[in-house]
Each structure stands twice: as C-alpha cells, then as structure tokens.
Design a protein around this motif. Structure first.
Motif, PDB file in Angstrom:
ATOM      1  N   GLU A  55       0.822  -1.220   0.000  1.00  0.00           N
ATOM      2  CA  GLU A  55       0.000   0.000   0.000  1.00  0.00           C
ATOM      3  C   GLU A  55       0.851   1.263   0.000  1.00  0.00           C
ATOM      4  O   GLU A  55       0.503   2.258  -0.648  1.00  0.00           O
ATOM      5  N   ILE A  56       1.980   1.231   0.734  1.00  0.00           N
ATOM      6  CA  ILE A  56       2.828   2.421   0.766  1.00  0.00           C
ATOM      7  C   ILE A  56       3.441   2.642  -0.602  1.00  0.00           C
ATOM      8  O   ILE A  56       3.657   3.780  -1.034  1.00  0.00           O
ATOM      9  N   GLY A  57       3.721   1.555  -1.320  1.00  0.00           N
ATOM     10  CA  GLY A  57       4.233   1.689  -2.683  1.00  0.00           C
ATOM     11  C   GLY A  57       3.217   2.336  -3.608  1.00  0.00           C
ATOM     12  O   GLY A  57       3.548   3.210  -4.401  1.00  0.00           O
ATOM     13  N   ILE A  58       1.946   1.918  -3.491  1.00  0.00           N
ATOM     14  CA  ILE A  58       0.885   2.516  -4.305  1.00  0.00           C
ATOM     15  C   ILE A  58       0.734   3.991  -3.982  1.00  0.00           C
ATOM     16  O   ILE A  58       0.644   4.848  -4.874  1.00  0.00           O
ATOM     17  N   GLN A  59       0.709   4.303  -2.680  1.00  0.00           N
ATOM     18  CA  GLN A  59       0.543   5.707  -2.263  1.00  0.00           C
ATOM     19  C   GLN A  59       1.684   6.580  -2.753  1.00  0.00           C
ATOM     20  O   GLN A  59       1.475   7.703  -3.222  1.00  0.00           O
ATOM     21  N   GLN A  60       2.903   6.067  -2.693  1.00  0.00           N
ATOM     22  CA  GLN A  60       4.049   6.842  -3.137  1.00  0.00           C
ATOM     23  C   GLN A  60       4.067   6.985  -4.662  1.00  0.00           C
ATOM     24  O   GLN A  60       4.512   8.014  -5.195  1.00  0.00           O
ATOM     25  N   SER A  61       3.588   5.991  -5.374  1.00  0.00           N
ATOM     26  CA  SER A  61       3.486   6.119  -6.829  1.00  0.00           C
ATOM     27  C   SER A  61       2.463   7.190  -7.200  1.00  0.00           C
ATOM     28  O   SER A  61       2.680   7.990  -8.115  1.00  0.00           O
ATOM     29  N   ARG A  63       1.789   9.719  -5.364  1.00  0.00           N
ATOM     30  CA  ARG A  63       2.449  10.985  -5.020  1.00  0.00           C
ATOM     31  C   ARG A  63       3.347  11.472  -6.150  1.00  0.00           C
ATOM     32  O   ARG A  63       3.511  12.674  -6.343  1.00  0.00           O
ATOM     33  N   GLU A  64       3.900  10.550  -6.912  1.00  0.00           N
ATOM     34  CA  GLU A  64       4.851  10.938  -7.949  1.00  0.00           C
ATOM     35  C   GLU A  64       4.198  11.206  -9.304  1.00  0.00           C
ATOM     36  O   GLU A  64       4.856  11.717 -10.210  1.00  0.00           O
ATOM     37  N   ILE A  65       2.922  10.880  -9.475  1.00  0.00           N
ATOM     38  CA  ILE A  65       2.271  11.120 -10.770  1.00  0.00           C
ATOM     39  C   ILE A  65       2.306  12.603 -11.160  1.00  0.00           C
ATOM     40  O   ILE A  65       2.635  12.936 -12.302  1.00  0.00           O
ATOM     41  N   PRO A  66       1.979  13.556 -10.256  1.00  0.00           N
ATOM     42  CA  PRO A  66       2.085  14.966 -10.646  1.00  0.00           C
ATOM     43  C   PRO A  66       3.496  15.373 -11.049  1.00  0.00           C
ATOM     44  O   PRO A  66       3.678  16.230 -11.922  1.00  0.00           O
ATOM     45  N   GLY A  67       4.502  14.772 -10.429  1.00  0.00           N
ATOM     46  CA  GLY A  67       5.869  15.050 -10.844  1.00  0.00           C
ATOM     47  C   GLY A  67       6.120  14.589 -12.258  1.00  0.00           C
ATOM     48  O   GLY A  67       6.777  15.270 -13.057  1.00  0.00           O
ATOM     49  N   ALA A 226      15.251   8.276  -9.851  1.00  0.00           N
ATOM     50  CA  ALA A 226      15.169   6.848  -9.535  1.00  0.00           C
ATOM     51  C   ALA A 226      15.817   6.548  -8.188  1.00  0.00           C
ATOM     52  O   ALA A 226      15.250   5.846  -7.345  1.00  0.00           O
ATOM     53  N   ARG A 227      16.988   7.101  -7.992  1.00  0.00           N
ATOM     54  CA  ARG A 227      17.745   6.848  -6.765  1.00  0.00           C
ATOM     55  C   ARG A 227      17.052   7.464  -5.549  1.00  0.00           C
ATOM     56  O   ARG A 227      17.038   6.887  -4.455  1.00  0.00           O
ATOM     57  N   ARG A 228      16.457   8.633  -5.742  1.00  0.00           N
ATOM     58  CA  ARG A 228      15.808   9.325  -4.627  1.00  0.00           C
ATOM     59  C   ARG A 228      14.660   8.500  -4.052  1.00  0.00           C
ATOM     60  O   ARG A 228      14.391   8.554  -2.840  1.00  0.00           O
ATOM     61  N   GLN A 229      13.972   7.737  -4.909  1.00  0.00           N
ATOM     62  CA  GLN A 229      12.843   6.952  -4.433  1.00  0.00           C
ATOM     63  C   GLN A 229      13.262   5.902  -3.408  1.00  0.00           C
ATOM     64  O   GLN A 229      12.520   5.617  -2.455  1.00  0.00           O
ATOM     65  N   ILE A 230      14.444   5.337  -3.598  1.00  0.00           N
ATOM     66  CA  ILE A 230      14.911   4.327  -2.650  1.00  0.00           C
ATOM     67  C   ILE A 230      15.050   4.947  -1.264  1.00  0.00           C
ATOM     68  O   ILE A 230      14.702   4.335  -0.247  1.00  0.00           O
ATOM     69  N   PHE A 231      15.527   6.189  -1.236  1.00  0.00           N
ATOM     70  CA  PHE A 231      15.692   6.873   0.058  1.00  0.00           C
ATOM     71  C   PHE A 231      14.350   7.349   0.610  1.00  0.00           C
ATOM     72  O   PHE A 231      13.981   7.021   1.742  1.00  0.00           O
ATOM     73  N   THR A 232      13.621   8.118  -0.187  1.00  0.00           N
ATOM     74  CA  THR A 232      12.433   8.776   0.349  1.00  0.00           C
ATOM     75  C   THR A 232      11.332   7.791   0.718  1.00  0.00           C
ATOM     76  O   THR A 232      10.610   7.997   1.696  1.00  0.00           O
ATOM     77  N   VAL A 233      11.186   6.716  -0.056  1.00  0.00           N
ATOM     78  CA  VAL A 233      10.117   5.754   0.219  1.00  0.00           C
ATOM     79  C   VAL A 233      10.559   4.701   1.225  1.00  0.00           C
ATOM     80  O   VAL A 233       9.898   4.477   2.248  1.00  0.00           O
ATOM     81  N   PHE A 234      11.702   4.059   0.965  1.00  0.00           N
ATOM     82  CA  PHE A 234      12.023   2.841   1.703  1.00  0.00           C
ATOM     83  C   PHE A 234      12.945   3.051   2.905  1.00  0.00           C
ATOM     84  O   PHE A 234      12.883   2.279   3.863  1.00  0.00           O
ATOM     85  N   ALA A 235      13.797   4.077   2.878  1.00  0.00           N
ATOM     86  CA  ALA A 235      14.631   4.324   4.056  1.00  0.00           C
ATOM     87  C   ALA A 235      13.769   4.753   5.243  1.00  0.00           C
ATOM     88  O   ALA A 235      13.941   4.271   6.364  1.00  0.00           O
ATOM     89  N   GLY A 236      12.813   5.662   4.983  1.00  0.00           N
ATOM     90  CA  GLY A 236      11.913   6.079   6.054  1.00  0.00           C
ATOM     91  C   GLY A 236      11.008   4.951   6.523  1.00  0.00           C
ATOM     92  O   GLY A 236      10.754   4.787   7.724  1.00  0.00           O
ATOM     93  N   PHE A 237      10.522   4.165   5.562  1.00  0.00           N
ATOM     94  CA  PHE A 237       9.650   3.037   5.908  1.00  0.00           C
ATOM     95  C   PHE A 237      10.410   2.005   6.739  1.00  0.00           C
ATOM     96  O   PHE A 237       9.856   1.378   7.644  1.00  0.00           O
ATOM     97  N   LEU A 238      11.699   1.834   6.446  1.00  0.00           N
ATOM     98  CA  LEU A 238      12.558   0.924   7.218  1.00  0.00           C
ATOM     99  C   LEU A 238      12.586   1.320   8.690  1.00  0.00           C
ATOM    100  O   LEU A 238      12.508   0.468   9.582  1.00  0.00           O
ATOM    101  N   VAL A 350       7.325   6.893 -10.796  1.00  0.00           N
ATOM    102  CA  VAL A 350       5.950   6.408 -10.897  1.00  0.00           C
ATOM    103  C   VAL A 350       5.885   4.900 -10.670  1.00  0.00           C
ATOM    104  O   VAL A 350       4.951   4.404 -10.052  1.00  0.00           O
ATOM    105  N   PHE A 351       6.890   4.158 -11.160  1.00  0.00           N
ATOM    106  CA  PHE A 351       6.794   2.704 -11.030  1.00  0.00           C
ATOM    107  C   PHE A 351       7.712   2.107  -9.958  1.00  0.00           C
ATOM    108  O   PHE A 351       7.440   1.018  -9.449  1.00  0.00           O
TER     109      PHE A 351
END
Length: 408
Positions: A55-61, A63-67, A226-238, A350-351
């Motif tokens: 679900e967090i992946g869907i929500q973050q995707s 979030r990135e659609i307007p970008g 691409a690289r930023r997503q690993i940090f912003t989505v998954f580092a915080g979720f970790l 987005v993906f």
C-alpha cells in the motif's frame, strides 16, 4: 506594493524584498507543510491505516504522478505568470496537507496525497525555473544553498514542534496536518501582500523543449529521481516498520536532518562554486553508493538512523545538477526545460515505489543494493561533466581522448 498592484524588474532589488529572499521564504512556506506531512506520513500509514509495503508503494506512486506530469506546467504558463503558478501551487500544497487527517482511509489518503503532490511538484518546477532566471550564474549555487538552508530551518520548526508537542499534548494526526497546512497558507498570504510581481529575465519559450545537447542533464536528472525513491520511500519506511520508530522519534531524526542541512547547505553551495559541478557530484555518488550498501545489511536502529542522516546530508549537492544546466542552457529554455526535467525525474518514480514495494516483501536488502547500483551509474555520468561547462561545451568524453605518448 503587492503582487497585485506592482510589477518590477529583478535588477537592483536588494534587501528583504529581493527575488532571492522571496525564493527563500517560499522554500520555507513549502517546507512547513511538506516537512510535517513527510514526518507523519509513514506513521499515519502504518498506525492509522495498517499499510504494508504494497500500500505504501501505491501511495508513493500516486504521489509521484504529478511530478511525472510536470511538463504540463509550460502550458499553464500560457494562462498565468510563473510566480502566479508558484503561489497557486503553494495553495494546493497547504490545502492538501491540511485535509489529510480528515480522511483516514486508504482512498482518502490517496486523494489528499494527490492534491498535496500537485502543489508540491508544480511549486518545485516553478521555484527551479525562477531560481535559474533570477539568480546570477556566478553565485547561483551559493544562493541556492542559502535557499535550501531556509527551507531546512522551516523543517526544523515543523519537526521540532512535532518532536516536543506530540507526546506532551497528545496531539492527533488530524490536528498536526491541519496546523501545518494552515501555516503554509498564512505565509502565502503574506507573500502576496508584501512582494511585487518580479518579471522574468529572458522571455521563456511556451512549448516543450528537448535538445540533444542537454542529454547528460536529462540522464543525471532521471537517475536522481530513480535513486531518490529508494531513500524517500524505503529508508523512512525501514525506520518505522523494522525498527519501530514512533512519530516523535521520526521527528527527532528529521530534526537532525534539518539542522545539518541548515548548516551545511550554504557551505555546499560555496564549495560547488569553488570546485565545480563534476567534483561535487562525484563525491555525492561515491558517498551514496556506500550508504545504500550499508542500508542493505543494517541491523541496529542507531546505525540505521545515522545512515539516514548521512544520506540526507548528500541531498544539497544536487544543486550541482541545476547549476550545470544553468551554465549550458539557452536562457529562453529554462522554464520549459524545468518542466521536462521534473517529468524525466519522475519517470522512474511512478513505477519504482510499486515494483520495489513488492520486492520489499521478499527482500529489503535487494531494494537498497539496487539503490547502490543506481548511485554507481550516476557516478559514471557525473565524470562526463566538463570542468568548466558552458553552452557548446556540455559533455567531456574523457575516455575518448588519446593517451599522451612519451617523447622518444
């Protein structure tokens, strides 16, 4: 003298009513909402909505659609000025954040995320364009460092209040989201009353711009997204899922990030001016590759928190990508290319959250090792930046140069 009553040139405007200070205050207004939203987002998702990595992946995707659709900003500029669109974007950001807590369902969170994200990404697009037009090339990196520093100070306010008040006053998610969004709207009202409309420099093209000679800028921008997503989505979720960080603990972590950013960003800007974009980005990508490898195998909450702070400290060096483009660009290309660049930056965004959210369910280690590979690829691209980039000298293919032969 307000935005509605006066239009002035940027030349000769100094003091607190200068374009540079306007950019700083706008950055602060944006962070008052976004920093609080980002602080609460993972805890809100896990504690109130029972989100998993899927679900967090869907929500973050979402979030990135307007970008990804930031290129449409150039068509909005047919209807309004860039400064107007920046203000309208701050309005949407504030409203989206303020409403978040009132819709505590998955669909409600997705919807308010979309509203907030439209405001955030279109503001960022306009802020980048206006910065590159209003700030002199010779000192742009230093000025951008100061702008980041002011944004970091606003982050400190948001994180600090949450850190101190969350437990003390038993605050709810709804209350904090509403206050944070409302503060952005208050600052926006002040800006509209206190500042005139500053005219842009060179008239901007009102069409999409894609040029072959900007390919390295596009590539660096894509990899940064691409690289930023690993940090912003998954580092915080970790931090929340694996190590059980509560809201006030996440706020404390973000507080450290904001403090270091406030102190380091101006210095990083000055170092970029002194040493150039290539050396700065090489340093960033070497550091990030090591951080991501460490994330992959971390088992200690304190070490993970340290990596999070170190990772965030590298963010300010991304100024170098913007100033590299400023030096090679046709001045009339800046606004349309800013929109295109944000779209390129968000193609992977987005993906990646959805795909890597599924990978996360199997192996969080694989997610962070993928981030390390992305950082190393970015490192290779950064070495192609000339030591003194300019229009007509956009790329330095150093590996094609013949090796000097010793004299016989």
């Amino acid at each position: 003298m307000t935005y509605f009553t006066r239009s002035v040139s940027t030349d000769g405007n100094t003091g607190w009513r200068s374009p540079a200070v306007l950019l700083m205050i706008m950055a602060g207004a944006m962070q008052l909402s976004f920093a609080a939203w980002w602080n609460l987002m993972n805890n809100f998702a896990v504690q109130e909505l029972d989100f998993t990595g899927r679900e967090i992946g869907i929500q973050q995707s979402i979030r990135e659609i307007p970008g990804f659709l930031s290129f449409l900003a150039i068509y909005l500029l047919l209807l309004m000025r860039e400064q107007t669109l920046a203000y309208l974007s701050l309005l949407m950001l504030g409203v989206g954040v303020a409403l978040t807590g009132y819709f505590p369902t998955a669909l409600g969170f997705y919807a308010t995320t979309l509203i907030m994200s439209i405001g955030f990404h279109y503001y960022e697009t306009m802020a980048q364009s206006l910065s590159l037009q209003w700030l002199p090339k010779a000192t742009a990196a230093a000025s951008m460092g100061k702008i980041i520093s002011v944004g970091a100070f606003a982050q400190l306010i948001a994180y600090g209040v949450i850190f101190v008040a969350w437990k003390m006053f038993d605050l709810s998610f709804t209350t904090v989201f509403a206050i944070a969004g409302g503060l952005t709207l208050v600052v926006l009202a002040f800006l509209m009353m206190a500042y005139p409309h500053f005219r842009e420099g060179v008239p901007q093209h009102k069409k999409l711009i894609l040029k072959k000679r900007y390919w390295l800028y596009y590539a660096l921008t894509f990899m940064a997204g691409a690289r930023r997503q690993i940090f912003t989505v998954f580092a915080g979720f970790l931090m929340v899922e694996r190590f059980g960080y509560d809201v006030h603990e996440v706020a404390g972590l973000f507080l450290l990030n904001g403090f270091f950013n406030m102190l380091l960003a101006p210095k990083i800007g000055r170092l970029i001016v002194r040493f150039g974009e290539r050396k700065a980005l090489v340093l960033e990508y070497v550091g990030l590759s090591l951080v991501f490898v460490s994330y992959a195998f971390v088992t200690n909450a304190t070490v993970a928190a340290s990596l999070y702070v170190i990772d965030h400290a590298f963010f300010a060096i991304a100024i170098a990508i913007k100033t590299y483009f400023q030096k090679i660009a046709d001045p009339a290309d800046i606004a349309p290319t800013a929109g295109v660049a944000f779209t390129i930056n968000h193609i992977a965004a987005v993906f990646i959250p959805v795909v890597f959210g599924l990978i996360w369910l199997i192996s969080p280690t694989a997610v962070f090792l993928s981030g390390a590979v992305m950082a190393l690829f970015s490192l290779g691209l950064a070495t192609l930046i000339p030591s003194a980039p300019e229009e007509g000298r956009e790329v330095d293919f150093w590996y094609r140069k013949p090796v000097a032969q010793p004299a016989e």
